[in-house]
Design an enzyme around this catalytic site. Structure first.
Site, mmCIF file in Angstrom:
data_model
loop_
_atom_site.group_PDB
_atom_site.id
_atom_site.type_symbol
_atom_site.label_atom_id
_atom_site.label_comp_id
_atom_site.label_asym_id
_atom_site.label_seq_id
_atom_site.Cartn_x
_atom_site.Cartn_y
_atom_site.Cartn_z
ATOM 1 C CB CYS A 11 -1.033 0.955 6.334
ATOM 2 S SG CYS A 11 -0.862 0.306 4.656
ATOM 3 N NE ARG A 44 -8.686 1.287 -30.648
ATOM 4 C CZ ARG A 44 -9.974 0.960 -30.422
ATOM 5 N NH1 ARG A 44 -10.286 -0.284 -30.088
ATOM 6 N NH2 ARG A 44 -10.918 1.867 -30.534
ATOM 7 C CB CYS A 92 -5.758 -0.816 5.795
ATOM 8 S SG CYS A 92 -4.080 -1.419 5.488
ATOM 9 C CG HIS A 152 -1.961 -1.091 1.150
ATOM 10 N ND1 HIS A 152 -2.858 -1.328 2.165
ATOM 11 C CD2 HIS A 152 -2.249 -2.009 0.180
ATOM 12 C CE1 HIS A 152 -3.654 -2.336 1.827
ATOM 13 N NE2 HIS A 152 -3.293 -2.767 0.640
ATOM 14 C CD GLU A 197 -1.318 3.951 3.979
ATOM 15 O OE1 GLU A 197 -2.430 4.135 4.479
ATOM 16 O OE2 GLU A 197 -1.134 3.208 2.975
ATOM 17 C CG LEU A 221 -26.578 -1.939 -22.322
ATOM 18 C CD1 LEU A 221 -27.110 -3.189 -21.619
ATOM 19 C CD2 LEU A 221 -25.100 -2.133 -22.668
ATOM 20 C CG ASN A 222 -26.906 3.647 -23.246
ATOM 21 O OD1 ASN A 222 -26.090 2.930 -22.665
ATOM 22 N ND2 ASN A 222 -26.555 4.490 -24.199
ATOM 23 N N GLY A 267 -25.620 0.572 -27.106
ATOM 24 C CA GLY A 267 -26.479 1.513 -27.797
ATOM 25 C C GLY A 267 -27.678 1.900 -26.962
ATOM 26 C CB ALA A 270 -19.579 9.641 -29.109
#
Length: 368
Positions: free
Chosen positions: A84, A207, A75, A50, A52, A297-298, A294, A154
């Site tokens: 930690c 990508r 933690c 972690h 810390e 599904l949305n 599309g 988009a």
């Protein structure tokens, strides 16, 4: 420098773990002694030390008596790494400044309590809002058991995600598309419906140079995904899950032989029950999902109340077309007062395009 400046340094470190720490939070730590930064570190990858402990290991001098700035409460339990708080106490840190409290029931104030009980001065809520924002995914997942779901699309300025012919490459420019790749790296999984697979035959990998491929999930109620699709053909290179209502074992076997995982999910109104699917994702330690499907599904995701955030990439173009696809289809809500309301919107310019990011208001008709 003041507490806030050192915490900003810790936040910048924490962000370096983006995409790699899931389902753990992103955490950064800075150690300061006599006005000098003597150590810094961040949680680099799930299962590794972690922030810390990395900061302490990097110290250029003895940290005894120093102040540690950490974006999330340390933690105090054994997981893949030891607590930690033990390392902080052993190092003799005098003061700890904390950004966010940890909502994990295994921590949740106990880490701070242990430090204080051993005489360490703890300052809480330093840049709390910024630190909370960094780990919104983790907080949602740890508190609900469900992945944080982001609905991304988009569209043009007249609200079209494709021309009336179905052509959709490209709605937005290069800078916006590059940003999408960074989101694929950031979120642990990516989900589409079978309609998107049939129309676009997407690969759904990241990508971005040095990026991490998300787990690919297809909602395919009746197993219509072509065995020749890129998703099936590359299932042994990038983890691929097909969520289906189909019980035909022979049909399932063809996908499994290609390397796909088949998840049998209950049917809801003739389609995969998204609420059940999200629960299964959470049980599989998948803390986040990017919805890149599309309009079908949305709509199903909004109607099921599983969406926490919306990312709309908007291009300064007008496609027109009465039949051209829009981001959210389905029946829709009958009145403006019953809409899914969004809040805390932020706008970012990406080249000629704009990204509008909004949180879903959980107290409305579609998100009970």
């Amino acid at each position: 420098m003041e507490d806030r400046e050192y915490m900003r340094m810790a936040l910048a470190l924490a962000e370096k773990g983006m995409g790699w720490t899931s389902p753990n939070p992103m955490v950064g730590a800075v150690i300061v002694k006599d006005g000098r930064v003597i150590g810094k570190g961040y949680h680099e990858k799930y299962g590794q030390p972690h922030a810390e402990r990395n900061a302490l290991a990097s110290c250029t001098e003895d940290p005894r008596g120093a102040t540690m700035y950490v974006t999330l409460e340390p933690c105090c339990h054994y997981g893949k790494q030891p607590p930690c708080v033990d390392a902080i106490l052993e190092a003799g840190i005098r003061r700890v400044a904390v950004g966010s409290a940890d909502p994990n029931p295994l921590v949740c104030g106990k880490g701070i309590g242990i430090l204080r009980s051993h005489g360490v001065c703890v300052t809480e809520d330093v840049l709390r809002e910024e630190c909370d924002r960094l780990n919104r995914v983790f907080f949602h997942y740890i508190q609900t058991g469900y992945p944080f779901a982001v609905m991304k699309y988009a569209m043009t300025m007249d609200g079209k995600i494709a021309a009336y012919t179905g052509a959709s490459k490209w709605v937005t420019g290069e800078e916006a598309r590059a940003h999408v790749q960074s989101q694929r790296h950031r979120f642990r999984s990516i989900m589409v419906g079978v309609g998107t697979v049939l129309a676009d035959d997407p690969l759904l990998t990241c990508r971005m140079e040095g990026g991490r491929d998300p787990i690919r999930i297809v909602c395919d109620s009746h197993l219509r995904t072509p065995l020749t699709s890129q998703l099936v053909q590359t299932a042994r290179q990038a983890p691929t899950v097909i969520a289906t209502c189909c019980v035909d074992r022979e049909k399932q076997a063809a996908y499994q032989d290609a390397g796909c995982a088949i998840w049998r999910i209950s049917e809801r109104e003739g389609r995969v029950d998204l609420k059940e699917l999200m629960k299964r994702l959470g049980q599989e330690n998948i803390d986040s999902v990017l919805l890149e499907g599309g309009g079908t599904l949305n709509w199903a995701a909004l109607e099921s109340g599983v969406v926490q955030k919306v990312q709309a990439y908007i291009a300064p173009k007008l496609f027109g077309g009465q039949t051209a696809k829009t981001p959210v289809e389905g029946q829709g809500f009958p009145a403006p007062s019953e809409a899914v309301f969004l809040k805390n919107s932020a706008v970012t310019r990406l080249g000629e395009d704009f990204l509008i990011e909004s949180e879903v208001d959980g107290h409305v008709h579609g998100n009970r």
